[in-house]
Every structure is written in structure tokens, then in C-alpha cells.
Design a protein around this motif. Structure first.
Motif, short mmCIF file in Angstrom:
data_model
loop_
_atom_site.label_atom_id
_atom_site.label_comp_id
_atom_site.label_asym_id
_atom_site.label_seq_id
_atom_site.Cartn_x
_atom_site.Cartn_y
_atom_site.Cartn_z
N GLU A 80 2.98 -19.66 -114.24
CA GLU A 80 3.22 -21.07 -114.54
C GLU A 80 2.06 -21.92 -114.04
N GLN A 81 1.76 -21.74 -112.76
CA GLN A 81 0.68 -22.53 -112.16
C GLN A 81 -0.20 -21.54 -111.39
N ILE A 82 -1.51 -21.68 -111.51
CA ILE A 82 -2.38 -20.76 -110.78
C ILE A 82 -3.61 -21.52 -110.32
N ASP A 83 -3.70 -21.75 -109.01
CA ASP A 83 -4.87 -22.41 -108.45
C ASP A 83 -5.05 -21.95 -107.02
N ARG A 84 -6.02 -22.57 -106.33
CA ARG A 84 -6.38 -22.08 -105.01
C ARG A 84 -5.21 -22.20 -104.02
N ARG A 85 -4.35 -23.19 -104.26
CA ARG A 85 -3.29 -23.39 -103.30
C ARG A 85 -2.14 -22.42 -103.52
N ARG A 86 -1.76 -22.22 -104.76
CA ARG A 86 -0.67 -21.27 -104.96
C ARG A 86 -0.57 -20.79 -106.40
N VAL A 87 0.15 -19.68 -106.52
CA VAL A 87 0.41 -19.12 -107.84
C VAL A 87 1.92 -19.04 -108.00
N THR A 88 2.42 -19.68 -109.05
CA THR A 88 3.86 -19.61 -109.30
C THR A 88 4.12 -18.94 -110.65
N CYS A 89 5.28 -18.27 -110.70
CA CYS A 89 5.69 -17.58 -111.92
C CYS A 89 7.06 -18.09 -112.34
N ARG A 90 7.25 -18.25 -113.64
CA ARG A 90 8.57 -18.63 -114.14
C ARG A 90 9.27 -17.36 -114.62
N VAL A 91 10.47 -17.16 -114.12
CA VAL A 91 11.22 -15.93 -114.40
C VAL A 91 11.98 -16.07 -115.71
N GLN A 92 11.81 -15.10 -116.61
CA GLN A 92 12.58 -15.09 -117.86
C GLN A 92 13.86 -14.29 -117.72
N GLU A 93 13.74 -13.15 -117.08
CA GLU A 93 14.90 -12.26 -117.06
C GLU A 93 14.80 -11.32 -115.88
N VAL A 94 15.90 -11.13 -115.19
CA VAL A 94 15.93 -10.22 -114.05
C VAL A 94 16.82 -9.03 -114.39
N SER A 95 16.32 -7.83 -114.15
CA SER A 95 17.16 -6.65 -114.37
C SER A 95 17.15 -5.80 -113.10
N ARG A 96 18.14 -4.93 -113.01
CA ARG A 96 18.19 -4.03 -111.87
C ARG A 96 18.51 -2.64 -112.40
N PRO A 97 17.46 -1.83 -112.67
CA PRO A 97 17.72 -0.47 -113.15
C PRO A 97 18.58 0.27 -112.13
N ASP A 98 19.41 1.18 -112.61
CA ASP A 98 20.25 1.96 -111.71
C ASP A 98 19.40 2.71 -110.70
N ARG A 99 19.91 2.77 -109.50
CA ARG A 99 19.26 3.60 -108.49
C ARG A 99 19.49 5.05 -108.90
N PRO A 100 18.43 5.87 -108.90
CA PRO A 100 18.63 7.23 -109.41
C PRO A 100 19.59 8.05 -108.54
N ARG A 101 20.35 8.87 -109.19
CA ARG A 101 21.27 9.79 -108.52
C ARG A 101 20.73 11.20 -108.66
N PRO A 102 20.89 12.07 -107.66
CA PRO A 102 21.41 11.75 -106.34
C PRO A 102 20.39 10.96 -105.51
N ARG A 103 20.90 10.30 -104.48
CA ARG A 103 20.06 9.64 -103.49
C ARG A 103 19.29 10.73 -102.75
N LEU A 104 17.97 10.63 -102.74
CA LEU A 104 17.14 11.67 -102.13
C LEU A 104 16.58 11.19 -100.80
N VAL A 105 16.84 11.95 -99.75
CA VAL A 105 16.33 11.62 -98.42
C VAL A 105 15.41 12.77 -97.99
N LEU A 106 14.16 12.46 -97.75
CA LEU A 106 13.19 13.48 -97.38
C LEU A 106 12.90 13.37 -95.89
N CYS A 107 13.18 14.43 -95.15
CA CYS A 107 12.83 14.48 -93.73
C CYS A 107 11.56 15.31 -93.64
N LEU A 108 10.46 14.66 -93.33
CA LEU A 108 9.16 15.31 -93.42
C LEU A 108 8.49 15.33 -92.07
#
Lengths: 243, 243
Positions: A55-83
Motif C-alpha cells: 500500500e505504502q512504501i517509503d523510508r519510514r515504513r512499508v504497509t500492506c493491505r490484506v485481501q484474504e487470510v487463510s490457514r492451511p491445515d497443520r499437517p498430520r501427524p504432528r512430527l516432533v524431532l528430537c535431534l
């Protein structure tokens, strides 16, 4: 040309206009030289992805206008790696690739054969940054949770009993990881333990088995630790569990 | 402490005494500071592994006396990865990890969206060197065959009809790689095509399908090209084909 992605604070994604964090703003303006109206994608690392335009982009700040928000499913199974905590660049590589492979959490641990320095604090902040960059490159929406390195026993004890709990051990002669995953059925959560460069000590494997972890192996291979972690994550994620 | 491994010419592994190549000799003497009697492992990159000890070590040459030569089975199925030529460091990472994961051959290809420079000759010599280092680190005995980059059509045409021939395409909405591998049964050879950074063009996917390749996908992920190649190799190698 790939879509320009930026990482923003989860709290910022609430309203119709999002101010880019300072580092991202500099990148948008000086490196990518974006202009008002340019389409971008915003990721909050907690699962949300927004289609937006500059939306606005200059030295002071950059702003974005949001059109659409989505939340893809978290993949199953939940994977926990102990490394097992690894020396760099192996540890950083594991962090980046486990992010792409959508691990939910990575718990680095110290054990008798740990060779990486484990005293420095703030390692998880570094891994958060690396994972954020990986999200922007690959477009995944969930950043894994990285804990600070902890002793193996404490990490083992933190695994919930209802999770499929597996441990890779190169000296094991029994079941393979693929067999162990098939035997696990369709769990909500899979924990996989992978030792450090020098491997796990036999008594640590026994300790894990007593704590409820099934010992298994990747057949016919001697992999570096980070490669074993990546291969295990690929098997959990894409091996057809629950299909 | 891991065993010291050296890469030698296949022809050299015939007799009881092996002279280390110059680079390996310098490494043995100056970096590892080995002494007569020290145990070492010799790999020829063509499947053979020898247990040996240092016999003579000085500025002129380093010789090893061979105790025993073994040839671990070549892993089944034979894995051939056709990978869109990538920019570095992605290409080098793929080469190293595909070596650890025991690919039999890697055929880099150029296609409409290739962004890496493909004109330099001698790329395969570089990959051979990297793969040799990877063998020494992980102890695998077979170095993949790396071909020079060739156009996609030529690479597709070189796949034998009896091999399981698969192509990963991120826009595909049908079968997953795991399903395609299960449907393939227990083939002697599996070919997997993975596109470059920018992906394959739809007409290239059609072309491959007409050439006999089954299109499939890694579900729920947007992976970088090198990560897709590594994940696919892990699935072929460890996913339980033929178990």
C-alpha cells in the motif's frame, strides 16, 4: 518469478493493514524494489498466510493491505524431532530442512557423545530466524517450535505416552523405521529421536526403550545425523501414514 | 572417533598393498598424522570397502596393507534421480545427500525454467569429487554415476521401460509418491524426475507422461527442489518397498 513473501508478527495479521517489520521493510524497498500495488504474501509462522498488496512504501515504513487470510491445515501427524545437538553447518541444515518438511517441534538434546558446544544460550533464537527464512522460501505456514538444548533424559520424559515414539539407532538389527511407522497406525503425533554425530551410547538407547520409545533403523545406510533426521521426517511426512 | 576412510582407484584395490592417491596421502600424513599400524578403511567408490592398516607413511608416499576386502550389496531398488540442474549451493547439497542415500545415478537436466548456468562443462567431475568426500564421511561404498546436464527429453528417453518411472509435480492433484511406489510393487529400478527451482512447465509434464512416467506429488508441501529430491530418495530407499 516466485511470489514475494514476508514474515510478520502473528498479532499484526489481525487487521486490514499490516506494517512490515523493519528488516522485512528494508528488504521490500531496497532489494526487491517493490511499489504500491505489487502483490505479496504475508506469513505469520503460526499457520496463517495472507494475500496482500503493497500500500505504502517509503523510508519510514512499508504497509500492506490484506485481501484474504487463510490457514492451511497443520499437517498430520504432528512430527516432533528430537535431534542430538550437531555442529554447524549440519545443525543449521537440519533446522532449515525440518522446517520445509513441516516438523511441529524440534528438541535438540545433549548426550554422552555430544561434540557441539551446548553452553551458548540463545540457540533457539538463531533457529527461529533460520526457520523464518525457510518459510519465506518454501511457503510453508507453520514454523516449528525450537527448544533450547536439554539433556536427552529430559527430552525423552517430555514425550506424551499417546504419541508414536521412535528412536533411530544405526546398530539396531530389528524393525525398520517404515515398519515401525506402519505398526503405529494413524497417530496424531510422532516423535523421532536421532542421535548426534557420534551416535547414541547403547545405554542411552536402553534408557529410551525403557521410557517407551521403539528402536528402529534405516536399512542398509550409514547416514550423517542431519541426513537421518531429514530422511526420517520425509518418511513420516510422505511415507503414506494414515492413507 | 570415526574410522579414517580414504578413496582409492578401483584398480588399486586388487593387491595386498595400496598406494594412496596424492591428495589422500597428504591428508593422511599432515592432517590426520597417521602412523604405521594405524587402522584405516579404503573405499573404491565402486562398491568395495577394504579394512587396512598404514604400512609406510612419509613425504614420498603412503601405503596401506589390506586385510580384508568386502563388497556390501548394492541397495535395491536401483535409484536414478533425474534432477533439474540447480544453482548452488542447492545442487551441491543434492549431490552430497543423494550420495548418502545411495542413488545409483543422478542425471541433471535442463528444461524451459532452468535458471542455473548449464554451459560449463566438467560439472560431473565436480560432483564426483563431492560425492567422493561424502562417501568418506558416511562410509557408503557406491558413488552415484553423475552425467553431464542434458535436455529433459534426452534424459526421459534414456529410462528403461521396465523401471518404475515417476515424476514429482507440485501442481498434481492425484496420487502421492508413496502411492505410486506401492503401486510399482518391487521393481529393480526406480527413476524419479524432480524439476528445477522454478518447477517443470505443464507441457514438460505431459511430455514425460507420454514417455511413460507416472505423475505424482508429495502431499501438502512446497519444498525446494533439492529437498524434494532428497525426500523422494529417502522414500524410495527407506519407505519399505519390497518389504
Amino acid at each position: 518469478m516466485s511470489l514475494r513473501r514476508f514474515l510478520v508478527d502473528p498479532a499484526a495479521l489481525g487487521g486490514p493493514v499490516v506494517v512490515l517489520p523493519p528488516e522485512e521493510a528494508v528488504h521490500a524497498r531496497r532489494v526487491l524494489r517493490l511499489a504500491p500495488g505489487d502483490p505479496v504474501e504475508l506469513l505469520d509462522g503460526s499457520g496463517r498466510r495472507a494475500a496482500a498488496t503493497i500500500e505504502q512504501i517509503d523510508r519510514r515504513r512499508v504497509t500492506c493491505r490484506v485481501q484474504e487470510v487463510s490457514r492451511p491445515d497443520r499437517p498430520r501427524p504432528r512430527l516432533v524431532l528430537c535431534l542430538g545437538l550437531l555442529k554447524n553447518p549440519a545443525m543449521d541444515l537440519a533446522v532449515v530442512k525440518l522446517t520445509e518438511l513441516m516438523a511441529a517441534a524440534v528438541h535438540p538434546f545433549t548426550s554422552t557423545r555430544t561434540v557441539a558446544k551446548s553452553r551458548d544460550q540463545g540457540k533457539s533464537a538463531r533457529w527461529d530466524r533460520l526457520a523464518g527464512q525457510a518459510l519465506k522460501q518454501c511457503g510453508a505456514t507453520y514454523r516449528p517450535h525450537f527448544s533450547e538444548p536439554a539433556p536427552l533424559a529430559r527430552v525423552l520424559a517430555s514425550a506424551p505416552a499417546e504419541a508414536a515414539r521412535l528412536l533411530l539407532y544405526e546398530e539396531h538389527r530389528g524393525q525398520t523405521l517404515a515398519q515401525a511407522l506402519r505398526a503405529a497406525g494413524d497417530p496424531d503425533e510422532v516423535w523421532v529421536v536421532v542421535g548426534p554425530e557420534g551416535g547414541l551410547a547403547p545405554e542411552e538407547v536402553d534408557q529410551a526403550a525403557k521410557a517407551g520409545f521403539s528402536v528402529c533403523r534405516l536399512p542398509g545406510a550409514t547416514l550423517r545425523a542431519e541426513t537421518a533426521a531429514i530422511a526420517a521426517a520425509a518418511l513420516v511426512r510422505f511415507g503414506g501414514m494414515g492413507e
